[in-house]
Design a protein around this motif. Structure first.
Motif, PDB file in Angstrom:
ATOM      1  N   SER A 216     -16.752   0.184  -0.512  1.00 12.64           N
ATOM      2  CA  SER A 216     -14.814   0.142  -0.341  1.00 12.64           C
ATOM      3  C   SER A 216     -14.004   1.151  -0.536  1.00 12.64           C
ATOM      4  O   SER A 216     -13.589   1.242   0.523  1.00 12.64           O
ATOM      5  N   ASP A 217     -14.224   1.854  -1.432  1.00  9.71           N
ATOM      6  CA  ASP A 217     -13.422   2.995  -1.225  1.00  9.71           C
ATOM      7  C   ASP A 217     -13.483   3.958  -0.018  1.00  9.71           C
ATOM      8  O   ASP A 217     -12.596   4.779   0.380  1.00  9.71           O
ATOM      9  N   ALA A 222     -10.381   5.980   4.814  1.00  6.79           N
ATOM     10  CA  ALA A 222     -10.703   5.499   6.161  1.00  6.79           C
ATOM     11  C   ALA A 222      -9.632   5.439   6.797  1.00  6.79           C
ATOM     12  O   ALA A 222      -8.214   6.043   7.573  1.00  6.79           O
ATOM     13  N   PHE A 223      -9.089   3.983   6.157  1.00  8.36           N
ATOM     14  CA  PHE A 223      -7.751   3.907   6.328  1.00  8.36           C
ATOM     15  C   PHE A 223      -6.572   4.313   5.944  1.00  8.36           C
ATOM     16  O   PHE A 223      -5.317   4.402   6.915  1.00  8.36           O
ATOM     17  N   LEU A 224      -6.454   5.156   4.588  1.00  8.25           N
ATOM     18  CA  LEU A 224      -5.310   5.518   4.482  1.00  8.25           C
ATOM     19  C   LEU A 224      -5.007   7.313   5.637  1.00  8.25           C
ATOM     20  O   LEU A 224      -3.552   6.987   5.456  1.00  8.25           O
ATOM     21  N   ASP A 225      -5.979   7.628   5.744  1.00  8.13           N
ATOM     22  CA  ASP A 225      -5.416   8.449   6.678  1.00  8.13           C
ATOM     23  C   ASP A 225      -4.791   8.290   8.156  1.00  8.13           C
ATOM     24  O   ASP A 225      -4.018   9.106   8.680  1.00  8.13           O
ATOM     25  N   PHE A 358       3.510  -6.284   3.918  1.00  2.38           N
ATOM     26  CA  PHE A 358       4.044  -4.743   3.059  1.00  2.38           C
ATOM     27  C   PHE A 358       4.221  -4.118   4.641  1.00  2.38           C
ATOM     28  O   PHE A 358       4.945  -3.715   5.141  1.00  2.38           O
ATOM     29  N   LEU A 359       2.833  -4.194   5.296  1.00  2.00           N
ATOM     30  CA  LEU A 359       2.900  -3.308   6.856  1.00  2.00           C
ATOM     31  C   LEU A 359       2.871  -4.162   7.596  1.00  2.00           C
ATOM     32  O   LEU A 359       4.111  -4.087   8.355  1.00  2.00           O
ATOM     33  N   GLU A 360       3.383  -5.317   8.154  1.00  2.00           N
ATOM     34  CA  GLU A 360       3.855  -5.932   8.809  1.00  2.00           C
ATOM     35  C   GLU A 360       4.996  -5.912   8.767  1.00  2.00           C
ATOM     36  O   GLU A 360       5.966  -6.622   9.937  1.00  2.00           O
ATOM     37  N   PHE A 361       6.043  -6.338   7.638  1.00  2.00           N
ATOM     38  CA  PHE A 361       6.953  -6.481   7.082  1.00  2.00           C
ATOM     39  C   PHE A 361       7.785  -5.292   7.922  1.00  2.00           C
ATOM     40  O   PHE A 361       8.813  -5.453   8.696  1.00  2.00           O
ATOM     41  N   SER A 362       7.166  -4.097   7.507  1.00  2.00           N
ATOM     42  CA  SER A 362       7.318  -2.375   8.278  1.00  2.00           C
ATOM     43  C   SER A 362       7.445  -2.680  10.193  1.00  2.00           C
ATOM     44  O   SER A 362       7.525  -1.341  10.170  1.00  2.00           O
ATOM     45  N   GLY A 363       6.556  -2.983  10.321  1.00  2.00           N
ATOM     46  CA  GLY A 363       6.520  -2.966  12.201  1.00  2.00           C
ATOM     47  C   GLY A 363       5.736  -2.664  12.148  1.00  2.00           C
ATOM     48  O   GLY A 363       4.917  -1.941  12.707  1.00  2.00           O
ATOM     49  N   MET A 364       3.886  -1.903  10.780  1.00  2.00           N
ATOM     50  CA  MET A 364       3.151  -1.229  11.485  1.00  2.00           C
ATOM     51  C   MET A 364       2.095  -1.962  11.419  1.00  2.00           C
ATOM     52  O   MET A 364       0.923  -0.888  11.784  1.00  2.00           O
ATOM     53  N   SER A 366       1.101  -4.088  13.675  1.00  2.00           N
ATOM     54  CA  SER A 366       0.480  -4.438  15.162  1.00  2.00           C
ATOM     55  C   SER A 366      -0.215  -4.184  15.557  1.00  2.00           C
ATOM     56  O   SER A 366      -1.300  -4.562  16.787  1.00  2.00           O
ATOM     57  N   ASP A 367      -0.361  -2.041  15.089  1.00  2.00           N
ATOM     58  CA  ASP A 367      -1.314  -1.553  16.311  1.00  2.00           C
ATOM     59  C   ASP A 367      -2.698  -1.482  15.178  1.00  2.00           C
ATOM     60  O   ASP A 367      -3.699  -1.113  16.046  1.00  2.00           O
ATOM     61  N   PHE A 368      -3.499  -2.082  14.018  1.00  2.00           N
ATOM     62  CA  PHE A 368      -4.283  -1.108  13.028  1.00  2.00           C
ATOM     63  C   PHE A 368      -3.749  -2.533  11.552  1.00  2.00           C
ATOM     64  O   PHE A 368      -2.581  -2.988  11.559  1.00  2.00           O
ATOM     65  N   ALA A 369      -4.795  -2.912  11.194  1.00  2.00           N
ATOM     66  CA  ALA A 369      -4.784  -3.347  10.074  1.00  2.00           C
ATOM     67  C   ALA A 369      -5.709  -2.944   9.395  1.00  2.00           C
ATOM     68  O   ALA A 369      -6.982  -2.627   9.256  1.00  2.00           O
ATOM     69  N   PRO A 370      -5.538  -3.299   7.998  1.00  2.00           N
ATOM     70  CA  PRO A 370      -5.790  -2.539   6.511  1.00  2.00           C
ATOM     71  C   PRO A 370      -7.054  -3.608   6.341  1.00  2.00           C
ATOM     72  O   PRO A 370      -7.276  -4.783   6.374  1.00  2.00           O
ATOM     73  N   PRO A 371      -7.974  -2.952   5.227  1.00  2.00           N
ATOM     74  CA  PRO A 371      -9.118  -3.476   5.201  1.00  2.00           C
ATOM     75  C   PRO A 371      -8.271  -5.090   3.813  1.00  2.00           C
ATOM     76  O   PRO A 371      -7.490  -3.983   3.241  1.00  2.00           O
ATOM     77  N   ASP A 372      -9.248  -5.302   3.940  1.00  3.86           N
ATOM     78  CA  ASP A 372      -9.190  -6.611   3.257  1.00  3.86           C
ATOM     79  C   ASP A 372      -8.606  -6.852   1.617  1.00  3.86           C
ATOM     80  O   ASP A 372      -9.018  -5.654   1.030  1.00  3.86           O
ATOM     81  N   GLY A 373      -7.008  -6.389   1.214  1.00  7.01           N
ATOM     82  CA  GLY A 373      -6.470  -6.276  -0.728  1.00  7.01           C
ATOM     83  C   GLY A 373      -6.215  -4.394  -0.711  1.00  7.01           C
ATOM     84  O   GLY A 373      -6.249  -4.735  -1.219  1.00  7.01           O
ATOM     85  N   TRP A 374      -6.619  -4.151   0.636  1.00  6.30           N
ATOM     86  CA  TRP A 374      -5.947  -3.667   0.422  1.00  6.30           C
ATOM     87  C   TRP A 374      -4.934  -2.218  -0.224  1.00  6.30           C
ATOM     88  O   TRP A 374      -4.761  -1.478  -1.334  1.00  6.30           O
ATOM     89  N   ILE A 375      -3.909  -2.945   0.250  1.00  5.70           N
ATOM     90  CA  ILE A 375      -1.993  -3.051  -0.335  1.00  5.70           C
ATOM     91  C   ILE A 375      -2.273  -3.345  -1.829  1.00  5.70           C
ATOM     92  O   ILE A 375      -1.786  -2.693  -2.566  1.00  5.70           O
ATOM     93  N   ARG A 376      -2.692  -4.476  -1.959  1.00  4.90           N
ATOM     94  CA  ARG A 376      -2.928  -5.096  -3.455  1.00  4.90           C
ATOM     95  C   ARG A 376      -4.006  -3.463  -4.447  1.00  4.90           C
ATOM     96  O   ARG A 376      -3.346  -3.397  -5.748  1.00  4.90           O
ATOM     97  N   ARG A 377      -4.677  -3.454  -4.020  1.00  2.56           N
ATOM     98  CA  ARG A 377      -5.687  -2.159  -4.584  1.00  2.56           C
ATOM     99  C   ARG A 377      -5.228  -0.890  -4.790  1.00  2.56           C
ATOM    100  O   ARG A 377      -4.554  -0.234  -5.966  1.00  2.56           O
ATOM    101  N   MET A 378      -4.328  -0.733  -3.706  1.00  2.00           N
ATOM    102  CA  MET A 378      -3.614   1.025  -4.296  1.00  2.00           C
ATOM    103  C   MET A 378      -2.579   0.387  -5.206  1.00  2.00           C
ATOM    104  O   MET A 378      -2.102   1.688  -5.894  1.00  2.00           O
ATOM    105  N   LEU A 379      -1.918  -1.063  -4.929  1.00  2.00           N
ATOM    106  CA  LEU A 379      -0.682  -1.094  -6.981  1.00  2.00           C
ATOM    107  C   LEU A 379      -1.853  -0.853  -7.937  1.00  2.00           C
ATOM    108  O   LEU A 379      -1.252  -0.633  -8.944  1.00  2.00           O
ATOM    109  N   GLU A 380      -2.414  -1.832  -7.740  1.00  2.00           N
ATOM    110  CA  GLU A 380      -3.353  -1.687  -8.779  1.00  2.00           C
ATOM    111  C   GLU A 380      -4.065  -1.054  -9.366  1.00  2.00           C
ATOM    112  O   GLU A 380      -4.250   0.009 -10.471  1.00  2.00           O
ATOM    113  N   GLN A 381      -4.324   0.523  -8.485  1.00  2.00           N
ATOM    114  CA  GLN A 381      -4.707   1.868  -9.090  1.00  2.00           C
ATOM    115  C   GLN A 381      -3.722   2.872  -9.581  1.00  2.00           C
ATOM    116  O   GLN A 381      -3.600   3.993  -9.414  1.00  2.00           O
ATOM    117  N   GLU A 382      -2.216   2.382  -9.646  1.00  2.00           N
ATOM    118  CA  GLU A 382      -1.484   2.622  -9.723  1.00  2.00           C
ATOM    119  C   GLU A 382      -0.965   4.438  -8.315  1.00  2.00           C
ATOM    120  O   GLU A 382      -0.772   4.516  -8.778  1.00  2.00           O
TER     121      GLU A 382
END
Length: 911
Positions: A216-217, A222-225, A358-364, A366-382
């Motif tokens: 998962s990491d 890979a999506f972060l890149d 967050f990504l849909e709101f900023s218009g990002m 439309s062309d790619f989607a993050p892994p499920d729960g990616w944004i929340r994990r980044m917040l939880e991992q500080e």
């Protein structure tokens, strides 16, 4: 150093040698002095004989072995092998068990390289890591993708080579060629051994202790890149306006050239912050995890957040904010709460996004989607940095909801680092609760040094563009010298003028001055209103004229284009909006287009919109179906021009004290003062134009009346001279025909005179336009031998003067019949969007493109002899245009596919 560097990289590769240059194995720089390699590569080599040579530069130095643990050796070189900041930190991670990890690679020296030699290519190989391999016998088993190199010992130079997963994490060091696998497997010692042997390794190598990497990491990384690349693409350049001449200052520059380090201080209600009370904003951002950043329009708030997001994505943060290189920026522009792409779903209008949006709101998204729960994990991992831009752009009724949204995020993620920006006026009633830990700062104006730095950066961006061009050496040097001279001249002018220094107090206006100075030299504006006026006018057409660019809107001058944009700005401001849909834009233009005159009617609203969007730089498209102004202050200025032009002073006064209207009111007060004298000048010019038009009108009318009078006189003189020969019937017929001709001409002249005086149409009541068209069809069928086609005439009702509209239809019919070869066609329809469209076509010679606007002028004949012979005075189509305009409609001339003329009248529906 960019975070986009994919490891293993040749920049980091070293060779371990003896002092007589015999190669022992490979190694890798973890920073400018720390090297990791295999323990057996350096074992047995006397300390005074050990050398480390960086392959990229062939620079060598002695080294000391700090520790060897599980065949991993750490060395400390005597000298730096890289310049400060040249190499980014290397991330060290342990792989989790029971996982399959592909996309692994190792980089080392080829077997043939026994001495360090320039030009020898390193050997890079791709592997898969077998699951549980480290748990079974303490080593990672690397399964080769593909075939091994040729030779009896193909991997002999790879001992000590680094092993990376996904070009991202150093997971081990190659130690041997695994026996029994025909060179298709290597063994590597896990990098975790380094931390076991060196308890302070995390501090030494400036890495945070992290749990083992899971599959998962790997997907998240890979999506972060991808996300970082998209962040750089989206925010890495700023398109300011597009004011520069070709080959000079660029229309858009990189964020690095647009940003200068700003200063901020604690806002004071009594005095503004002074230089002694302020500090550079970057250390303040690093120090305060919850920051409310206020700034006036154009102060650089949005640019600061964009620069920070791009710097984090590139891994180029330095100094106090260097730790941000390991964080992930989420830039949320609150104005997007009103974007059609966001609020097209019911219930979203004015609502900020949930975490997963967050990504849909900023218009990002439309062309790619993050892994499920990616944004929340980044917040939880500080790991997240939340950048919330434009609290002042939130409507008053939605602002409390946004503040609750921020509070809820901080309550759920107490360690979240967040920056909120807004104009001071919009934030004056919100002091961040102390329990949320917000620190409030205000961006201050540029000082002389910052201003000079920004001017230098803009001109250096242009010079870089010239240097990378394909110009000849002489022309390239000439342009670079000219740009350098521009920079010196502008700096001198601003420093010598207190007015210009005040104008250049914000990054936005300083950049505008760079552009204006390039085009106008020393003729720079002295007042803020004039600065925006000059900028807007240049963007609307002056620049294209200088560059001899083909005119996209012929017949629509700069004043008319400015009027169109002021309508849109006035509408958006009155509605409290920042974006407008394309359909709504066209509707607003259509409703007021007739006020610009016949020339404007030659273009459709969509044509005007497209040209203003593509050419002016004042409009940008945040989504495919919406437009907004490129900077909010342009909207405020243009809205003020519209409200002053309409004398809407009551509406302006009604918004006094509302922060969203502050700049509009300031511009309006300045414009109103100037408008008094401007109105006098316009009135004088109108009188002069009217007098000239009257003289032309009298001359043309006299000429037209002279012809029938001369005919009557000639026949009368013949009858008097030869009474016996005169045919009384013929004479009476001639006098009658010429009298009818004069009567019609006089009626036309009177109608046009009333139109010139601005007289309203006599009546405004429902008129069935189809009845008038059918009446004209019957008249033409009875008086001409042409084929009159009315099959496409449908029911359509308008509101207006029936006699005037009957005159419009008859003039179009007579004009078509006069030039038609065999056919005249009428089409009438209610378009369903509040408009009625009448089209009259003929199969005659048509109208040249160059004459399709002139044909509506008075006394214009494209074929002098035919028109006069047919009784035309050149007023019929002028009357059509005046009647259409009086009914808030338009008329245009075009051509049919077969070459004949087509006249299209569009009127508001009366339904």
């Amino acid at each position: 150093m960019s975070a986009a560097v994919r490891h293993p990289s040749r920049l980091y590769l070293v060779a371990l040698t003896t002092k007589d240059d015999q190669v022992r194995g490979s190694g890798y720089l973890l920073n400018s002095r720390v090297v990791v390699t295999a323990g057996h590569v350096v074992e047995g080599v006397p300390a005074e004989d050990l050398r480390v040579c960086r392959l990229h530069t062939l620079r060598a130095t002695t080294a000391e072995v700090v520790r060897i643990e599980k065949d991993i050796a750490v060395l400390l070189t005597a000298e730096d092998l890289a310049a400060p900041g040249e190499l980014a930190n290397v991330a060290l991670r342990e792989l989790g068990s029971d996982s399959h990890f592909g996309d692994c690679s190792a980089l080392g020296l080829p077997a043939v390289m026994t001495r360090v030699t320039a030009g020898v290519a390193p050997l890079e190989a791709a592997f898969r890591v077998a699951p549980n391999s480290a748990d079974n016998h303490g080593y990672l088993s690397l399964e080769l993708d593909g075939h091994p190199p040729a030779g009896p010992e193909p991997w002999s130079g790879m001992s000590g080579a680094p092993v990376f997963h996904a070009g991202r994490w150093l997971i081990g060091v190659v130690v041997r060629d695994s026996t029994g696998w025909n060179h298709s497997r290597l063994e590597a010692s896990p990098i975790s051994a380094l931390f076991e042997g060196l308890p302070l390794a995390d501090a030494l190598f400036r890495v945070r202790p992290s749990p083992p990497v899971t599959e998962s990491d790997a997907r998240d990384a890979a999506f972060l890149d991808t996300y970082r690349s998209e962040t750089i693409r989206r925010y890495g350049h700023i398109e300011l306006f597009g004011l520069g001449l070709q080959g000079h200052l660029a229309d858009d520059i990189s964020i690095d050239h647009a940003y200068v380090s700003l200063r901020a201080g604690v806002p004071s209600r009594r005095l503004s912050s002074t230089a002694e009370q302020t500090r550079r904003v970057e250390p303040l951002i690093a120090k305060n995890t919850r920051l409310l950043l206020r700034g006036s329009p154009g102060a650089g708030k949005s640019t600061l957040l964009e620069w920070l997001a791009v710097s984090m994505a590139r891994g180029s943060c330095k100094g106090e904010i260097e730790p941000f290189n390991d964080r992930i920026p989420f830039l949320l522009r609150l104005r997007d709460m009103y974007a059609p792409r966001w609020n097209r779903i019911e219930g979203r209008d004015g609502v900020p996004p949930r975490i997963g949006q967050f990504l849909e709101f900023s218009g990002m998204a439309s062309d790619f989607a993050p892994p499920d729960g990616w944004i929340r994990r980044m917040l939880e991992q500080e790991r997240a940095l939340l950048l919330v831009d434009g609290l002042d752009e939130v409507l008053e009724g939605h602002r409390d909801g946004v503040l609750r949204w921020i509070s809820d995020l901080l309550r759920e993620f107490p360690a979240l680092h967040v920056i909120v920006t807004g104009r001071p006026e919009a934030l004056q009633h919100w002091s961040p609760p102390a329990r949320l830990g917000f620190v409030e700062l205000k961006l201050v104006e540029l000082d002389a040094d910052q201003r000079a730095e920004l001017i230098h950066k803009w001109h250096q961006a242009a010079i870089l563009g010239v240097r990378s061009s394909r110009l000849g050496d002489e022309e390239r040097d000439r342009r670079i010298d000219r740009l350098s001279a521009y920079e010196i001249s502008l700096t001198r002018h601003i420093n010598a003028s207190s007015d210009l220094s005040a104008l250049a107090a914000t990054p936005l206006l300083c950049a505008v001055l760079c552009k204006l100075h390039e085009v106008h030299g020393t003729r720079l504006p002295r007042f803020r209103q004039e600065l925006y006026a000059r900028t807007v006018d240049m963007m609307l057409g002056l620049r294209d004229a200088d560059r001899e660019v083909p005119e996209p809107l012929p017949g629509l001058d700069i004043d008319q284009r400015r009027a169109v944009l002021s309508w849109i700005a006035g509408y958006l401001t009155a509605e409290g909006e920042r974006e407008i849909t394309l359909t709504r834009f066209d509707e607003k233009v259509q409703s007021r287009l007739p006020s610009l005159g016949r020339e404007a009617g030659a273009h459709t609203p969509s044509e005007i919109r497209k040209a203003l969007h593509e050419r002016s730089g004042l409009l940008v498209a945040p989504a495919e179906d919406t437009l907004r102004f490129s900077h909010r202050t342009f909207q405020d200025y243009l809205a003020a021009t519209d409200l002053v032009a309409q004398r809407s002073f009551g509406q302006l006064a009604g918004h006094a004290g509302e922060e969203m209207w502050d700049d509009v009111l300031r511009f309006a007060m300045s414009l109103a003062a100037a408008a008094t004298w401007t109105a006098v000048g316009l009135a004088i010019r109108r009188v002069a134009r009217a007098e000239a038009a009257q003289r032309r009108f009298v001359s043309d009318a006299s000429h037209e009346l002279r012809s029938p009078v001369a005919t009557v006189r000639q026949h009368a003189e013949v009858a008097l001279a030869h009474p016996g020969r005169a045919d009384a019937g013929a004479l009476a017929a001639t006098v009658h025909d010429e009298a009818v001709r004069m009567q019609r001409l006089v009626d036309d002249l009177l109608l046009l005179t009333r139109a010139d005086e601005g007289a309203p149409t006599a009546l405004h009541r429902p008129v069935d336009l189809d009845d008038l068209v059918l009446e004209e069809l019957r008249r033409l069928r009875s008086t001409t031998g042409l084929r009159i086609d009315g099959t496409e005439v449908g029911a359509a009702r308008v509101s207006g003067d029936e006699d005037a509209l009957r005159r419009l239809v008859r003039n179009l019919g007579e004009n078509a019949a006069r030039y038609a070869a065999t056919r005249v066609g009428f089409t009438l329809a209610d378009t369903g969007d509040g408009r009625v469209r009448l089209v009259v076509e003929d199969d005659g010679p048509g109208i040249p493109a160059a004459d399709r606007m002139r044909v509506f002028d008075r006394f214009v004949r494209l074929d002098e002899s035919r028109s006069r012979d047919a009784g035309g005075a050149g007023l019929g189509l002028a009357i059509v245009a005046e009647v259409a305009a009086a009914h808030r409609g338009t008329v245009t001339a075009g051509t049919v596919p077969d070459g004949g003329a087509r006249f299209t009248v569009t009127l508001p529906s009366g339904e």
